[in-house]
Design a protein around this motif. Structure first.
Motif, PDB file in Angstrom:
ATOM      1  N   UNK A  51       0.845  -1.188   0.000  1.00 18.65           N
ATOM      2  CA  UNK A  51       0.000   0.000   0.000  1.00 18.65           C
ATOM      3  C   UNK A  51       0.886   1.246   0.000  1.00 18.65           C
ATOM      4  N   UNK A  52       0.629   2.142  -0.950  1.00 18.25           N
ATOM      5  CA  UNK A  52       1.418   3.352  -1.132  1.00 18.25           C
ATOM      6  C   UNK A  52       0.521   4.559  -0.842  1.00 18.25           C
ATOM      7  N   UNK A  53       0.970   5.425   0.068  1.00 13.85           N
ATOM      8  CA  UNK A  53       0.134   6.518   0.557  1.00 13.85           C
ATOM      9  C   UNK A  53       0.682   7.863   0.072  1.00 13.85           C
ATOM     10  N   UNK A  54      -0.226   8.682  -0.486  1.00  9.58           N
ATOM     11  CA  UNK A  54       0.122  10.010  -0.993  1.00  9.58           C
ATOM     12  C   UNK A  54      -0.850  11.035  -0.409  1.00  9.58           C
ATOM     13  N   UNK A  55      -0.330  12.212  -0.097  1.00  9.45           N
ATOM     14  CA  UNK A  55      -1.198  13.294   0.372  1.00  9.45           C
ATOM     15  C   UNK A  55      -2.030  13.801  -0.804  1.00  9.45           C
ATOM     16  N   UNK A  56      -3.319  13.991  -0.575  1.00  4.24           N
ATOM     17  CA  UNK A  56      -4.239  14.345  -1.646  1.00  4.24           C
ATOM     18  C   UNK A  56      -3.828  15.568  -2.444  1.00  4.24           C
ATOM     19  N   UNK A  57      -3.382  16.614  -1.750  1.00  2.00           N
ATOM     20  CA  UNK A  57      -3.031  17.844  -2.466  1.00  2.00           C
ATOM     21  C   UNK A  57      -1.850  17.633  -3.402  1.00  2.00           C
ATOM     22  N   UNK A  58      -0.892  16.816  -2.975  1.00  2.00           N
ATOM     23  CA  UNK A  58       0.248  16.536  -3.851  1.00  2.00           C
ATOM     24  C   UNK A  58      -0.185  15.721  -5.064  1.00  2.00           C
ATOM     25  N   UNK A  59      -1.143  14.836  -4.872  1.00  2.00           N
ATOM     26  CA  UNK A  59      -1.672  14.062  -5.998  1.00  2.00           C
ATOM     27  C   UNK A  59      -2.316  14.997  -7.013  1.00  2.00           C
ATOM     28  N   UNK A  60      -3.182  15.879  -6.530  1.00  2.00           N
ATOM     29  CA  UNK A  60      -3.876  16.808  -7.432  1.00  2.00           C
ATOM     30  C   UNK A  60      -2.875  17.678  -8.182  1.00  2.00           C
ATOM     31  N   UNK A  61      -1.923  18.248  -7.463  1.00  2.00           N
ATOM     32  CA  UNK A  61      -0.936  19.127  -8.110  1.00  2.00           C
ATOM     33  C   UNK A  61      -0.104  18.376  -9.141  1.00  2.00           C
ATOM     34  N   UNK A  62       0.259  17.136  -8.822  1.00  7.04           N
ATOM     35  CA  UNK A  62       1.068  16.346  -9.754  1.00  7.04           C
ATOM     36  C   UNK A  62       0.293  16.042 -11.026  1.00  7.04           C
ATOM     37  N   UNK A  63      -0.950  15.637 -10.883  1.00  2.12           N
ATOM     38  CA  UNK A  63      -1.759  15.325 -12.060  1.00  2.12           C
ATOM     39  C   UNK A  63      -1.995  16.571 -12.907  1.00  2.12           C
ATOM     40  N   UNK A  64      -2.362  17.659 -12.257  1.00  2.00           N
ATOM     41  CA  UNK A  64      -2.653  18.899 -12.991  1.00  2.00           C
ATOM     42  C   UNK A  64      -1.421  19.384 -13.752  1.00  2.00           C
ATOM     43  N   UNK A  65      -0.259  19.332 -13.111  1.00  5.30           N
ATOM     44  CA  UNK A  65       0.966  19.823 -13.750  1.00  5.30           C
ATOM     45  C   UNK A  65       1.513  18.873 -14.807  1.00  5.30           C
ATOM     46  N   UNK A  66       1.027  17.631 -14.807  1.00  6.17           N
ATOM     47  CA  UNK A  66       1.521  16.637 -15.766  1.00  6.17           C
ATOM     48  C   UNK A  66       0.618  16.486 -16.984  1.00  6.17           C
ATOM     49  N   UNK A  67      -0.673  16.737 -16.814  1.00  4.09           N
ATOM     50  CA  UNK A  67      -1.630  16.438 -17.877  1.00  4.09           C
ATOM     51  C   UNK A  67      -1.611  17.467 -19.006  1.00  4.09           C
ATOM     52  N   UNK A  68      -1.708  16.948 -20.215  1.00  2.00           N
ATOM     53  CA  UNK A  68      -2.067  17.740 -21.390  1.00  2.00           C
ATOM     54  C   UNK A  68      -3.501  17.347 -21.731  1.00  2.00           C
ATOM     55  N   UNK A  69      -4.380  18.344 -21.831  1.00  6.64           N
ATOM     56  CA  UNK A  69      -5.811  18.083 -22.022  1.00  6.64           C
ATOM     57  C   UNK A  69      -6.161  18.249 -23.496  1.00  6.64           C
ATOM     58  N   UNK A  70      -6.763  17.209 -24.074  1.00 12.75           N
ATOM     59  CA  UNK A  70      -7.108  17.216 -25.492  1.00 12.75           C
ATOM     60  C   UNK A  70      -8.485  16.594 -25.697  1.00 12.75           C
ATOM     61  N   UNK A  71      -9.065  16.870 -26.856  1.00 11.14           N
ATOM     62  CA  UNK A  71     -10.243  16.117 -27.286  1.00 11.14           C
ATOM     63  C   UNK A  71      -9.800  14.895 -28.080  1.00 11.14           C
ATOM     64  N   UNK A  72     -10.649  13.889 -28.100  1.00 10.74           N
ATOM     65  CA  UNK A  72     -10.357  12.687 -28.873  1.00 10.74           C
ATOM     66  C   UNK A  72     -10.448  12.980 -30.367  1.00 10.74           C
ATOM     67  N   UNK A  73      -9.727  12.184 -31.138  1.00  8.59           N
ATOM     68  CA  UNK A  73      -9.737  12.291 -32.597  1.00  8.59           C
ATOM     69  C   UNK A  73     -10.273  10.995 -33.199  1.00  8.59           C
ATOM     70  N   UNK A  74     -11.046  11.131 -34.254  1.00  6.85           N
ATOM     71  CA  UNK A  74     -11.558   9.949 -34.948  1.00  6.85           C
ATOM     72  C   UNK A  74     -10.403   9.155 -35.537  1.00  6.85           C
ATOM     73  N   UNK A  75     -10.445   7.840 -35.358  1.00  4.88           N
ATOM     74  CA  UNK A  75      -9.381   6.981 -35.877  1.00  4.88           C
ATOM     75  C   UNK A  75      -9.846   6.096 -37.021  1.00  4.88           C
TER      76      UNK A  75
END
Length: 261
Positions: free
Chosen positions: A156-180
């Motif tokens: 079991x690996x424990x992370x503080x919630x705020x650090x999780x949110x900040x990590x995801x937000x700073x890592x994500x590139x947000x896009x719409x899907x494209x037809x394949x």
């Protein structure tokens, strides 16, 4: 690309039971015992004696962060107040007719109607402040849950919630899907990518009479685990099978010592 099969009700029940078992196992490792407090509706799978709350995630491939219908977005004040996010979810849902049979008669028509609100939703979530509020609400009930716990390889690996949110937000590139393919249509989803790889999606679920006109938000378990363990440091093995990361070390080390004294 073959269409993904929706999870059967039997599989969903198994996943839910497995989640309860993992939460109970984590509570026992904490030293709380088999009888522990929780509040699943608030995403609090385990609440310890100090009042700290934990969202315990396991699963093999994906975490379903939420699966909500129209009523949730109509009644939830947090989504409604999130700079139009709640209204956009409602517009996505209302792109489809109430009668699923009507949708099945002309899927292309209704999927094209979905494009505009899904494009606008993507644009909104590119704003880091809005994305932060969305992820915090979706995963931690707007800060009410203190820690994310991931079960991986029987640990079991424990992370503080705020650090999780900040990590995801700073890592994500947000896009719409494209037809394949020829039968697919652009902008049916909002996709969260890291280094060009999809880590999660917001999508409509219209695959059955039971699950129709619902919004689903999911994250890939393995990719999210690797991202968090690589970005949130340092780490510390607190006791057999329990590891703390980042600010969770200072926040929980004293508590665990007193709990196991």
């Amino acid at each position: 690309m073959p269409k993904k099969k929706a999870m059967t009700s039997e599989k969903a029940s198994f996943v839910k039971r497995k989640g309860h078992e993992d939460a109970r196992e984590f509570a026992e490792l904490l030293g709380i015992g088999k009888e522990f407090n929780n509040n699943p509706q608030a995403k609090k799978d385990v609440i310890d004696s100090e009042g700290y709350s934990y969202s315990v995630k396991s699963g093999e491939k994906k975490w379903q962060i939420f699966l909500y219908g129209k009523t949730r977005f109509e009644n939830n004040f947090t989504f409604k107040g999130m700079n139009g996010i709640g209204d956009l979810f409602l517009r996505c849902i209302n792109s489809f007719p109430e009668n699923r049979e009507d949708y099945l008669k002309d899927k292309v028509k209704y999927k094209k109607e979905l494009q505009k609100p899904m494009l606008e939703l993507c644009d909104k979530l590119k704003d880091k402040r809005i994305l932060t509020a969305f992820i915090d609400k979706s995963m931690f009930n707007s800060g009410e849950v203190d820690f994310l716990v991931i079960k991986e390889s029987n640990n079991f690996y424990i992370f503080w919630g705020r650090e999780v949110v900040n990590t995801l937000v700073n890592s994500y590139v947000v896009e719409n899907s494209k037809a394949r393919g020829m039968n697919q249509i652009d902008a049916q989803k909002v996709i969260f990518k890291v280094d060009g790889i999809t880590h999660g999606e917001i999508e409509m679920r219209n695959d059955s009479d039971v699950h129709y006109r619902e919004i689903k938000f999911w994250l890939d378990k393995k990719l999210t685990f690797v991202l968090l363990t690589s970005k949130i440091q340092p780490s510390k093995q607190l006791k057999p099978r329990i590891y703390l990361y980042g600010k969770a070390i200072n926040k929980l080390s004293k508590y665990f010592k007193s709990l196991n004294a």
